[in-house]
Structures are given as C-alpha cells and as structure tokens.
Design a protein around this motif. Structure first.
Motif, PDB file in Angstrom:
ATOM      1  N   ASP A 404       0.995  -1.491   0.497  1.00 23.41           N
ATOM      2  CA  ASP A 404      -0.415   0.060  -0.147  1.00 23.41           C
ATOM      3  C   ASP A 404       1.086   1.257  -0.058  1.00 23.41           C
ATOM      4  O   ASP A 404       0.523   2.556   0.317  1.00 23.41           O
ATOM      5  N   ALA A 405       2.357   1.298  -0.361  1.00 17.93           N
ATOM      6  CA  ALA A 405       2.985   2.392  -0.421  1.00 17.93           C
ATOM      7  C   ALA A 405       3.402   2.894   0.838  1.00 17.93           C
ATOM      8  O   ALA A 405       4.200   3.899   1.024  1.00 17.93           O
ATOM      9  N   SER A 406       3.020   2.121   1.869  1.00 17.13           N
ATOM     10  CA  SER A 406       3.984   2.363   3.386  1.00 17.13           C
ATOM     11  C   SER A 406       4.898   2.286   2.913  1.00 17.13           C
ATOM     12  O   SER A 406       5.788   3.040   4.522  1.00 17.13           O
ATOM     13  N   ILE A 415      10.277  -1.444  -3.630  1.00 18.22           N
ATOM     14  CA  ILE A 415       8.706  -2.724  -3.733  1.00 18.22           C
ATOM     15  C   ILE A 415       9.983  -3.300  -4.606  1.00 18.22           C
ATOM     16  O   ILE A 415       9.229  -2.880  -5.956  1.00 18.22           O
ATOM     17  N   LEU A 416       9.740  -4.700  -4.490  1.00 18.92           N
ATOM     18  CA  LEU A 416       9.782  -5.462  -6.114  1.00 18.92           C
ATOM     19  C   LEU A 416       8.668  -6.043  -6.563  1.00 18.92           C
ATOM     20  O   LEU A 416       7.718  -6.233  -6.131  1.00 18.92           O
ATOM     21  N   PRO A 417       8.642  -6.446  -7.699  1.00 23.45           N
ATOM     22  CA  PRO A 417       7.562  -6.876  -8.302  1.00 23.45           C
ATOM     23  C   PRO A 417       7.201  -8.096  -7.894  1.00 23.45           C
ATOM     24  O   PRO A 417       7.844  -9.115  -7.601  1.00 23.45           O
ATOM     25  N   GLU A 418       5.964  -8.230  -7.092  1.00 21.02           N
ATOM     26  CA  GLU A 418       5.544  -9.350  -6.903  1.00 21.02           C
ATOM     27  C   GLU A 418       5.080  -9.469  -5.306  1.00 21.02           C
ATOM     28  O   GLU A 418       4.933  -9.817  -4.375  1.00 21.02           O
ATOM     29  N   GLU A 419       5.910  -8.611  -4.231  1.00 24.40           N
ATOM     30  CA  GLU A 419       6.353  -7.908  -2.976  1.00 24.40           C
ATOM     31  C   GLU A 419       5.324  -7.259  -2.430  1.00 24.40           C
ATOM     32  O   GLU A 419       4.543  -7.130  -2.888  1.00 24.40           O
ATOM     33  N   VAL A 420       4.254  -8.000  -0.848  1.00 24.26           N
ATOM     34  CA  VAL A 420       3.919  -7.086  -0.431  1.00 24.26           C
ATOM     35  C   VAL A 420       4.150  -6.727   0.977  1.00 24.26           C
ATOM     36  O   VAL A 420       5.044  -7.285   1.732  1.00 24.26           O
ATOM     37  N   CYS A 421       4.343  -5.380   0.601  1.00 28.57           N
ATOM     38  CA  CYS A 421       5.293  -5.283   2.101  1.00 28.57           C
ATOM     39  C   CYS A 421       4.165  -4.057   2.409  1.00 28.57           C
ATOM     40  O   CYS A 421       3.582  -3.086   2.002  1.00 28.57           O
ATOM     41  N   LEU A 422       4.035  -3.799   4.093  1.00 29.06           N
ATOM     42  CA  LEU A 422       2.912  -3.295   4.787  1.00 29.06           C
ATOM     43  C   LEU A 422       3.913  -2.983   6.307  1.00 29.06           C
ATOM     44  O   LEU A 422       4.758  -3.369   6.372  1.00 29.06           O
ATOM     45  N   HIS A 442      -1.229 -11.422   9.764  1.00 25.22           N
ATOM     46  CA  HIS A 442      -1.285  -9.933   9.966  1.00 25.22           C
ATOM     47  C   HIS A 442      -2.305  -9.348  10.109  1.00 25.22           C
ATOM     48  O   HIS A 442      -1.954  -7.948  10.324  1.00 25.22           O
ATOM     49  N   SER A 443      -2.892  -9.716   9.297  1.00 22.48           N
ATOM     50  CA  SER A 443      -4.566  -9.248   9.086  1.00 22.48           C
ATOM     51  C   SER A 443      -4.863  -8.601  10.473  1.00 22.48           C
ATOM     52  O   SER A 443      -5.828  -7.159  10.491  1.00 22.48           O
ATOM     53  N   ALA A 444      -5.195  -8.932  11.526  1.00 23.07           N
ATOM     54  CA  ALA A 444      -5.051  -7.508  12.792  1.00 23.07           C
ATOM     55  C   ALA A 444      -3.993  -6.720  13.572  1.00 23.07           C
ATOM     56  O   ALA A 444      -4.983  -6.129  13.936  1.00 23.07           O
ATOM     57  N   VAL A 445      -3.173  -6.701  12.938  1.00 21.57           N
ATOM     58  CA  VAL A 445      -2.684  -5.299  12.914  1.00 21.57           C
ATOM     59  C   VAL A 445      -3.323  -4.259  11.961  1.00 21.57           C
ATOM     60  O   VAL A 445      -2.930  -3.416  12.008  1.00 21.57           O
ATOM     61  N   TYR A 446      -2.761  -5.749  10.306  1.00 27.43           N
ATOM     62  CA  TYR A 446      -3.673  -4.251   9.168  1.00 27.43           C
ATOM     63  C   TYR A 446      -4.876  -3.578   9.968  1.00 27.43           C
ATOM     64  O   TYR A 446      -5.195  -2.941   9.407  1.00 27.43           O
ATOM     65  N   ILE A 455       6.537  -4.050  10.334  1.00 32.97           N
ATOM     66  CA  ILE A 455       6.121  -4.256   8.728  1.00 32.97           C
ATOM     67  C   ILE A 455       6.447  -5.727   8.684  1.00 32.97           C
ATOM     68  O   ILE A 455       7.010  -6.311   9.231  1.00 32.97           O
ATOM     69  N   MET A 456       5.972  -5.452   7.296  1.00 35.87           N
ATOM     70  CA  MET A 456       5.507  -6.934   7.265  1.00 35.87           C
ATOM     71  C   MET A 456       6.561  -7.249   5.526  1.00 35.87           C
ATOM     72  O   MET A 456       5.906  -6.376   4.786  1.00 35.87           O
ATOM     73  N   VAL A 457       6.973  -8.218   5.538  1.00 37.71           N
ATOM     74  CA  VAL A 457       7.597  -7.884   4.002  1.00 37.71           C
ATOM     75  C   VAL A 457       7.276  -9.734   3.519  1.00 37.71           C
ATOM     76  O   VAL A 457       7.762 -10.629   4.509  1.00 37.71           O
ATOM     77  N   ALA A 458       6.113 -10.131   2.813  1.00 36.97           N
ATOM     78  CA  ALA A 458       5.878 -10.986   1.877  1.00 36.97           C
ATOM     79  C   ALA A 458       5.141 -11.022   0.866  1.00 36.97           C
ATOM     80  O   ALA A 458       5.765 -10.266   0.178  1.00 36.97           O
TER      81      ALA A 458
END
Length: 660
Positions: A404-406, A415-422, A442-446, A455-458
C-alpha cells in the motif's frame, strides 16, 4: 460460450438452413453439459466450446460474405442481428441470477457476481476470469456466470472480423491468405501461452481467434473455392466425428489446453461442416430429429445449465450428489426449451426495432446493476450475511494482499514485483515475513485490532528461501520472485535496527515431503523436506546473525472446506462439519511437524510457536470460536483468528511490541 446460432430464417442474405449443423451443435452442447454435470464420465466434454467456435466462425462469415457480395453489408445491421440472437436468452438468465444471488449468496459472493454481471453485459468476462484465476481464487464451480467467458471471446472476435472482411473485400485482397496469416499468428500465440501461462492461453482472445477463423476460412472456401472440399465428403464427415470422439476420450484437465490438443475438435468440426448436408453421417445422424431439437435449444441450454449447477454447488457447500446434478441438467433442458419457444424465437423473428432497443437497454441495466452490487459490497445488510460475520464486516485480509506504499513512505523500501510490504512505523519493532498465510496472520495488525509497531514483507505463494533459486511452476504462479523477496526481507531487517523480533510463517508442505520440490542447491534437485530445511535455515540463520530474535509460527490447521460451506443458506441453526479432527490434522501434518523439529534443532535460539491449540481444543478442531469464524477460506485465517493468535503469542512473551 460460442454457441449462438448464426442462421436466421426469412432472408435470402443468410445461408440456407442446414439441420446437420444443429446436430453438430447438439454434440457440442451436450458434451459440455455432460462434462459440467458428470466430469467423471466425460472428462473431455469441455472441447464442445471449440466446436462452437468453429460453427460460429463458419456461419457468421457466410452471412458477411453473402452480404458483401450483394453490396448490402451493413455493420449496424450486423450488430442488430447479433443483439436479436444473443440478448434475449442472455438477459433472461442474467436477471434470474441477480434475483437468485440476492437470496442465496453471501455478501462477498454477491459482490463477485456483480462484477461478473458487468463483465457479461460488456463482454469482457474472459478478462475478468483470467485475472481471477490465481492462488486466492474461489472454486470455479461457485461462479454462476463463469461460462460467459467464451461468449465474450466470440463477441470480441466480431468487433473486428466484419470490419476486416469489409476492408479486405473493397481492396480485393486474398481472403484466404489474410485469414491464414492471422490464424497462424493466433495459433502461435496459443502454443506459446499454453507453455508459459495456461490460464492466459485459455482465456485470451488472441489464443482463441484462430478457431473462429478456421470456420471463417471454410465459409470462404464453400463460396469461392468449392473444388477444395468437394471430394470424399462421406469420408470427411466420418473422419471429423472420429476426431471429436478421440478428443472427448483423450483430452482432460491434465492436458495443456488449448495448445495443439484444440486441433482435435477444431479440425473435426471443420471436416463435418465441410462435408456438407449430403454426407451420410450428416444426413442420417446429425440431421435426425433428436440432435436437431437439442441443436435448436443449444444456446439457451448452455446459458442455463451452468448457473443451475453452480447454485446447486453453492447451496450444498460441495459438489452435489448425482441426483441433484441430474436434476439441474434436466431443469436446464426444460428452461432452455421454454426460453427458445417464448423468448428467443419471438424476439429474433420480429422485424421491429423496439425489441432490439429494449434488449440493448436491458443489457445496460444489467451492467449498471452489477456495478451497483459490486460497489455496495454485495449488500451486506441482507440477513443472510449475519451467518458469516467476518465477511459481513468486510474481509480485511483482502486489503492486506497488496502493498500500500507504506513501506516506501515510512521505511524507504523499494517494492519488488510481487512483493507485499506493509508498515505502520518508521521504526518498526517486529517484522513479519512469509507468504499469504503470514498476510492472514498479520491481518489483525492491518485492521488495528492488534496494536503493533511492525513491518511485513511477504510474497504470494512464496517460500522465502534466499539461497534457493525458484523455478516458476505454471499459470499465475505467484512465486516467480520469491528468492528476491526473501533477500529483500533480509535487507530490510539489516538496515532497520529498531526491528528486534522477526516472525516467520508459511503454509506447510503437506503429504509426502520426500517428493521433488522446485528448488535445487549447487545443481542438486531438492526434495520438499530438503528445500524446507535448507531454505528456512538460511533465512533464519541470517536474521539471527543480525541479532534478531526469530519466532517461527507453524502453520494453522486447515479446514476440510471453505467457511461458506459450513452453514446452511436456508437454516441458520444448521452447521456442517468443516474442520478436521485433531487426529486427522496430525496425520496431515506429521512430516511437516517432524521437519519443523529438525529445523529447530539445527538453529539454536530459534523459537517455534504452534498455534494449533487456538484452533483445536477438547478433542476437536473448530471452524468457529465464540461466534467468530476462524478462517477466510479453507486455510487462510480470519482477522478474529489473527487477533487470537497474536494476543496469545504476546501473552507467552514470544513477541513484545509498542503501539505505532
């Protein structure tokens, strides 16, 4: 589905009616119906779609050629006739789906149906289903309008095909050469895509147009090169039927389809059509009364059969028993006949433009209604949604599937292609690393249900093994960039000293871990167990060398089926058995548990947390705790479950975080 008949009676500009073509349509539609209702008996029945593409290309091209030759071709008239042919049955089915969905579908399902209604009305369904065919996609059997993908391809073809033929006609260029070039390019795209992205090959119009053009080429040959197909007509017909039978027998969902396998139904249909109405098989078999009757209702039959089967699957929560599937198939036949008699035929044969305008308006209304359903999130306010509270409240996990650009904003991460970073902090205390199961954790944090500086990198469908190059495994494989994402996670941790704890989680490899994986190390292919141990040891070991505490969260127990299937849509008190027993769960993950123990033994200081007690207690595993569903689907946990797991981890001192 490309089964809309192109012939219409009462005008000399249309090809003479051939009952054998209706017989060929009967073979196509009944094969598709049999495949969808009883795939175990006719696994290759889906090639009926390809038969219809050829028939459609043949008949529509005949109409265009005849109009061009007589100087009476009109693109407006062409599309008016398409509306008369396509829209009456289509609007009937789509309107019934809107009403049925309101009663039977949960909010997320109805929202998706709204999107598909818009796709069906705008003839872009194939693109929507292409995009949806991924790791998170719900079962195709629960999408009532899935079958409109091929109708979309056909209408996309007819956006350019009449214009191309008119353009070529005026310049007196060679039709066969141009059709041959375009058809070969389309076939080449099909061959390329089926090897690199089978989903794209299936849904892309570029990889399907060649099938319609085969029919178009035959139309031109019949009119201008009849000498090319006037010999051995009986043999042509027999050979065509043989190719269809072979296709039904050998093609199945394990084949790379369409690819070269699509030649069986395509060439088979070409030969049968080429043989003409006088060929013995065409005259005696295809033109007989029963096949012709099914051919006459083939278009509405195709439109009706799939929604009935899909809604039956949705209601049952699983594949319906044979009696229900047979009942749905018979109901589709009855509805198709009634639609043909009282809706399709009267509207198609009238010369008034009013029905055309009304049908066009209805199509627009259906599309707008679909968008309304979609943007209103499937109308959560309906009482039905109270039975699946986490969906009624909105699935936060949906939002956490994408960066989400955070991270660039707060942590200067690229952010790499296909990376999810929050991220929610410039100085995160905890780092979450893994695949979509980590995203769910991680969704309860989100959602701010758990206040954590993190921070999440997935990566979707990614085992993050920094030392093991990943080999992509097929269509919509989300894991193409897994190795790079793993290395990026290490880089983020290295340049972020505030991170003191790294939480790692992935879906567990199930079954026999001695089977080959997609990884190799120093040129040696690795088993799933070897890859799990080597890859995780590298990732965890490097985090530990940075001085980070690493907590490996074992994967949660999976469900037998999606939570949507856990409750009855007609009886709020009825719940189906969705969870495995503790014994079944242990059996499923026995080798995984053993691999985790070996991993922990090889890495001193590694903390392992097993969340199973959150989901399994008192001798049984649960899909729901204190009125809250624990899962979004059969393996990704809900926000409620995420909160339960993270709170328990904090209580046990495994993680300590400061609110952002």
């Amino acid at each position: 589905m490309a089964i809309a008949k192109a012939h219409e009676h009462g005008t000399s500009l249309h090809p003479q009616y051939r009952p054998d073509i209706d017989g060929l349509r009967a073979i196509a539609v009944l094969s598709v119906l049999a495949f969808h209702a009883f795939p175990e008996f006719l696994p290759g029945g889906f090639i009926g779609v390809d038969i219809f593409f050829v028939i459609s290309g043949f008949l529509i091209s005949l109409i265009i050629f005849k109009n061009l030759e007589q100087g009476r071709f009109s693109i407006v008239d062409f599309y008016i006739r398409r509306i008369r042919r396509i829209f009456p049955a289509l609007m009937t089915v789509m309107l019934l789906c809107i009403a049925s969905g309101w009663v039977l579908l949960y909010a997320d399902e109805y929202k998706q149906l709204g999107k598909h209604l818009f796709g069906g009305s705008s003839f872009i369904s194939n693109f929507l289903f292409w995009k949806e065919s991924n790791y998170f996609d719900n079962a195709a059997e629960t999408k009532p309008l899935l079958h409109l993908w091929s109708l979309a391809i056909e209408e996309q073809f007819y956006l350019f095909w009449p214009l191309l033929l008119a353009f070529v006609w005026r310049r007196k260029w060679g039709f066969l050469r141009i059709m041959g070039v375009i058809g070969l390019v389309s076939f080449a795209v099909n061959i390329y895509l089926v090897r690199h992205d089978q989903t794209a090959a299936f849904y892309s119009p570029l990889s399907r147009f060649w099938e319609l053009m085969v029919g178009g080429a035959l139309a031109y040959i019949n009119l201008h090169r009849p000498q090319l197909n006037r010999f051995h007509r009986d043999l042509q017909s027999v050979l065509g039927l043989v190719l269809l039978v072979i296709g039904f027998a050998v093609v199945n969902n394990t084949r790379a389809f369409p690819g070269g396998w699509a030649l069986l139904p395509t060439v088979g249909a070409f030969l049968i059509l080429s043989a003409g109405p006088g060929a013995w098989c065409n005259r005696k078999l295809l033109a007989s009364r029963v096949p012709v009757w099914f051919g006459l209702i083939s278009y509405p039959l195709y439109l009706w059969h799939w929604p009935l089967l899909a809604f039956a699957t949705i209601i049952e929560g699983a594949t319906p028993n044979p009696a229900i599937r047979l009942g749905a198939a018979l109901a589709a036949i009855v509805l198709a006949w009634l639609t043909y008699l009282f809706i399709e035929r009267p509207l198609r044969t009238t010369n008034s433009l009013r029905p055309v305008l009304a049908l066009a308006a209805a199509n627009v209304v259906v599309g707008v209604v679909g968008l309304g359903i979609y943007f209103n999130a499937g109308f959560v306010q309906r009482p039905l949604n109270e039975r699946l509270d986490f969906i009624a409240a909105g699935d936060v996990f949906q939002g956490s599937r994408n960066a989400d650009a955070s991270c660039p904003k707060l942590n200067q991460s690229k952010i790499l292609p296909e990376e999810v970073c929050l991220s929610n902090s410039a100085t995160p205390k905890v780092m979450f690393v893994g695949d979509s199961h980590m995203m769910a954790l991680h969704s309860a944090v989100y959602s701010h249900a758990v206040k954590a500086s993190s921070i999440m990198v997935a990566g979707h469908s990614c085992y993050l093994y920094p030392n093991l190059p990943y080999k992509a495994g097929g269509a919509h494989d989300w894991g193409n960039n897994c190795t790079a994402i793993a290395q990026e996670a290490l880089a983020v941790a290295a340049r972020t000293p505030s991170i003191d704890t790294v939480v790692i989680s992935n879906t567990y490899p199930r079954g026999d871990l001695s089977k080959a994986s997609r990884y190799e190390l120093d040129g040696k292919p690795l088993s799933q167990r070897e890859a799990f141990l080597a890859g995780n040891a590298s990732l965890i070991g490097q985090f530990q060398k940075m001085g980070k505490k690493v907590v490996y969260v074992m994967d949660v127990p999976h469900l037998k089926r999606d939570p949507h299937a856990c409750v009855s849509r007609f009886d709020a008190s009825a719940e189906r058995d969705c969870a495995y027993t503790p014994q079944e769960n242990e059996a499923l993950r026995a080798q995984y548990n053993d691999a985790v123990k070996a991993l922990q033994a090889s890495l001193p200081g590694l903390v392992v947390y097993d969340p199973t007690p959150v989901f399994c207690a008192d001798g049984k595993c649960l899909a729901k705790v204190r009125g809250k569903y624990l899962y979004n689907d059969n393996q990704h946990i809900s926000v409620a479950a995420s909160q339960l797991v993270l709170d328990r981890m904090e209580q046990q001192g495994l993680v300590q975080w400061q609110a952002p």
